[in-house]
Design a protein around this motif. Structure first.
Motif, PDB file in Angstrom:
ATOM      1  N   PHE A  34      40.289  28.911  70.422  1.00 17.29           N
ATOM      2  CA  PHE A  34      39.354  27.969  69.809  1.00 17.29           C
ATOM      3  C   PHE A  34      37.916  28.390  70.101  1.00 17.29           C
ATOM      4  O   PHE A  34      37.650  29.177  71.023  1.00 17.29           O
ATOM      5  N   ILE A  35      36.989  27.871  69.318  1.00 19.65           N
ATOM      6  CA  ILE A  35      35.564  28.076  69.589  1.00 19.65           C
ATOM      7  C   ILE A  35      35.226  27.373  70.902  1.00 19.65           C
ATOM      8  O   ILE A  35      35.662  26.246  71.152  1.00 19.65           O
ATOM      9  N   PRO A  91      34.668  18.543  78.863  1.00 20.18           N
ATOM     10  CA  PRO A  91      36.110  18.305  79.045  1.00 20.18           C
ATOM     11  C   PRO A  91      36.673  17.297  78.044  1.00 20.18           C
ATOM     12  O   PRO A  91      37.810  17.435  77.593  1.00 20.18           O
ATOM     13  N   GLU A  92      35.872  16.267  77.700  1.00 20.60           N
ATOM     14  CA  GLU A  92      36.379  15.252  76.777  1.00 20.60           C
ATOM     15  C   GLU A  92      36.622  15.830  75.377  1.00 20.60           C
ATOM     16  O   GLU A  92      37.523  15.399  74.659  1.00 20.60           O
ATOM     17  N   ASN A  93      35.815  16.833  74.989  1.00 20.12           N
ATOM     18  CA  ASN A  93      36.023  17.477  73.700  1.00 20.12           C
ATOM     19  C   ASN A  93      37.305  18.314  73.706  1.00 20.12           C
ATOM     20  O   ASN A  93      38.062  18.334  72.730  1.00 20.12           O
ATOM     21  N   VAL A 107      40.699  17.759  71.320  1.00 16.75           N
ATOM     22  CA  VAL A 107      41.376  18.786  70.529  1.00 16.75           C
ATOM     23  C   VAL A 107      42.860  18.838  70.888  1.00 16.75           C
ATOM     24  O   VAL A 107      43.726  18.967  70.012  1.00 16.75           O
ATOM     25  N   LEU A 108      43.175  18.718  72.191  1.00 15.84           N
ATOM     26  CA  LEU A 108      44.574  18.704  72.625  1.00 15.84           C
ATOM     27  C   LEU A 108      45.324  17.529  72.011  1.00 15.84           C
ATOM     28  O   LEU A 108      46.444  17.693  71.487  1.00 15.84           O
ATOM     29  N   GLU A 109      44.725  16.344  72.057  1.00 18.78           N
ATOM     30  CA  GLU A 109      45.377  15.159  71.500  1.00 18.78           C
ATOM     31  C   GLU A 109      45.560  15.300  69.985  1.00 18.78           C
ATOM     32  O   GLU A 109      46.588  14.879  69.433  1.00 18.78           O
ATOM     33  N   ALA A 110      44.571  15.902  69.317  1.00 19.30           N
ATOM     34  CA  ALA A 110      44.676  16.117  67.869  1.00 19.30           C
ATOM     35  C   ALA A 110      45.820  17.074  67.542  1.00 19.30           C
ATOM     36  O   ALA A 110      46.553  16.876  66.567  1.00 19.30           O
ATOM     37  N   ILE A 168      43.767  23.212  76.825  1.00 17.64           N
ATOM     38  CA  ILE A 168      42.891  24.381  76.654  1.00 17.64           C
ATOM     39  C   ILE A 168      42.462  24.891  78.025  1.00 17.64           C
ATOM     40  O   ILE A 168      42.005  24.126  78.879  1.00 17.64           O
ATOM     41  N   SER A 169      42.622  26.194  78.235  1.00 20.02           N
ATOM     42  CA  SER A 169      42.275  26.788  79.527  1.00 20.02           C
ATOM     43  C   SER A 169      40.766  26.987  79.637  1.00 20.02           C
ATOM     44  O   SER A 169      40.020  26.777  78.676  1.00 20.02           O
TER      45      SER A 169
END
Length: 518
Positions: free
Chosen positions: A368-369, A374-376, A380-383, A400-401
């Motif tokens: 990913f870009i 962290p909240e972003n 993305v993980l939840e999406a 996301i690592s």
């Protein structure tokens, strides 16, 4: 969400496209003789034991022996061997009433295959994974027969309920109903589709599955390994069995036999939905008519474009699949972090669709870009978790690592679907390759829309002469050039330029004659 099934039959090949809200999400191919499909049952013969792998190689008639690991033997392996031998010999002491079958002791979970398999017997196996690349099929002895609401697992008596049914009351209700209506020696798994169903519907599904198991017993009589003894339903009916619900709006086939078969199947399992099936009798290609062909061309290249101008690069290696998210050249004025979040969220939906469409299996790495907050990353993980919920394949998604990478593992049941979207270049007479020209007008229109949003009102478009003829063909008022001029409220002039390759185009400001960089 509305679902449609578009079926294109041509010769011995059947192409099946599943659309969700008009968007292509699954594409299946079915050959006239589609052996070794997931779910098929074979009478196989063990050819070689591999103690080091704790596995066996089994002859099921494929050019390479199939692979059967100890963990796929099933706790009821001894009962299965006994059932297969007595059914083949026609010496079934239990007769047609399988509830009288005497179940053998269970095998150990962590045992050795050499302790369980003796004298290389003929065994009943089910295809767990289709042959892929140089590998033969992967087998399982944990036999399961899927119905619409239930899955039958012979030799056991337990009833389990899908974890996707979250209500404790509903889970208990379904379990009580199935325990009451199922015969002895039949285990049952209650599928998600059973939620809210009554006793009558569940009982009918039990009877249908029991009848299938009894028919299997008769088929085994006198069989000689290797032999296919029970085939999975056609892909059309299996998709309908697994997905048919209130959101299914249409099933269209260009083959009358397939249409009639689908209508008959739906009338049997869901009479109220039988009228959604129709026969496409026109001369137009059915995939062209319903927009499938264009989506196939757009979706299967190495580069996949998205609506905002961002795009994905999808590459494959022997070990894994890599998906790179790129923002392209366009971005809003919301700041780098917000632009990255918006592009990543748009990419999530497309990535989930691409994994289903291409049936990507194994390890998938998504780059990913970069985002700092962290909240972003969590958003993305939840999406991604939400976008992959409709995916029937088992999958695991990791957060996301710190390198901006998301790791996904996804079950692969059939060979990965690759479609060549390149075509011979008319400019170089076939000595090179170009991207799919069917999408060229879409790309031009997308760029035109962007330029108009940037304030350009008088534009000149320079293109190859063939493209110029296509954009201006017909009466002026019916041409694409006029349609775009009217739609985007701009003055658009299209000029032919012989020096341009077929797929190259460029916009110029009509007042200054300066080229506009996109």
């Amino acid at each position: 969400m509305t679902k449609e099934l578009i079926i294109n039959a041509s010769g011995d090949t059947v192409e099946i496209a599943l659309l969700e809200d008009k968007k292509l999400v699954e594409l299946h191919y079915e050959q006239g003789k589609d052996d070794f499909a997931v779910g098929d049952l074979y009478l196989g013969k063990i050819k070689k034991l591999m103690p080091g792998l704790n596995a066996a190689f089994v002859d099921v008639g494929y050019e390479k022996d199939a692979f059967l690991h100890y963990t796929d033997l099933s706790p009821y392996f001894q009962s299965l061997v006994k059932f297969a031998k007595q059914s083949v010999d026609g010496n079934t002491s239990w007769g047609p009433d399988f509830s009288k079958f005497r179940v053998e002791p269970l095998i150990q979970k962590a045992g050795k295959i050499t302790e369980v398999v003796h004298q290389k017997p003929e065994i009943l196996v089910q295809i767990l994974k289709e042959p892929i690349s140089a590998k033969g099929p992967r087998l399982s002895c944990e036999i399961s027969l899927p119905g619409r609401f239930l899955v039958l697992t012979p030799f056991g008596d337990s009833v389990s309920v899908s974890r996707k049914i979250h209500s404790a009351e509903e889970r208990k209700r379904l379990q009580k109903i199935v325990e009451a209506v199922k015969p002895r020696n039949y285990g049952m798994i209650v599928r998600t589709a059973a939620e809210g169903k009554g006793t009558e519907e569940l009982h009918a599904d039990v009877e249908e599955l029991v009848k299938t198991w009894q028919n299997l017993q008769y088929t085994l009589k006198g069989a000689k390994a290797p032999q296919k003894v029970l085939g999975e339903q056609t892909k059309t009916t299996s998709i309908l069995r697994d997905l048919l619900n209130e959101s299914f709006q249409r099933v269209v086939a260009n083959d009358k036999k397939i249409a009639d078969s689908a209508r008959e199947y739906i009338a049997r399992i869901a009479p109220e939905k039988a009228d959604i099936v129709s026969y496409h009798s026109g001369n137009n290609n059915i995939f062209e008519q319903y927009g499938v062909a264009k989506q196939v061309k757009a979706a299967f290249g190495q580069t996949v474009n998205m609506g905002s101008g961002a795009y994905l690069i999808i590459q494959h290696t022997e070990a894994l699949h890599v998906i790179d998210v790129n923002s392209g050249t366009r971005s809003a004025d919301a700041g780098q972090e917000q632009n990255a979040l918006a592009t990543n969220l748009e990419a999530v939906a497309e990535i989930a669709r691409q994994m289903r469409l291409r049936d990507l299996g194994g390890i998938v790495i998504v780059d990913f870009i970069d985002m700092k907050l962290p909240e972003n990353k969590r958003q993305v993980l939840e999406a991604m978790e939400t976008a992959m919920k409709p995916d029937r394949a088992r999958h695991t998604i990791l957060p996301i690592s710190k390198f901006g990478l998301m790791q996904i593992t996804r079950q692969r049941l059939r060979p990965e679907l690759n479609i060549n979207t390149s075509e011979e270049c008319p400019t170089c007479k076939g000595t090179g390759k170009i991207g799919p020209t069917i999408l060229l007008s879409d790309n031009i229109e997308k760029d035109l829309s962007y330029l108009v949003d940037q304030g350009h009102r008088e534009l000149t478009l320079r293109v190859h002469p063939i493209v110029e003829a296509y954009l201006t063909k017909g009466w002026f008022w019916s041409s694409l050039r006029h349609k775009w001029s009217k739609q985007y409220k701009t003055r658009l002039k299209v000029l032919a330029d012989n020096s341009y390759p077929m797929t190259q185009y460029r916009f110029f400001d009509e007042k200054t004659d300066d080229s506009i960089n996109l």
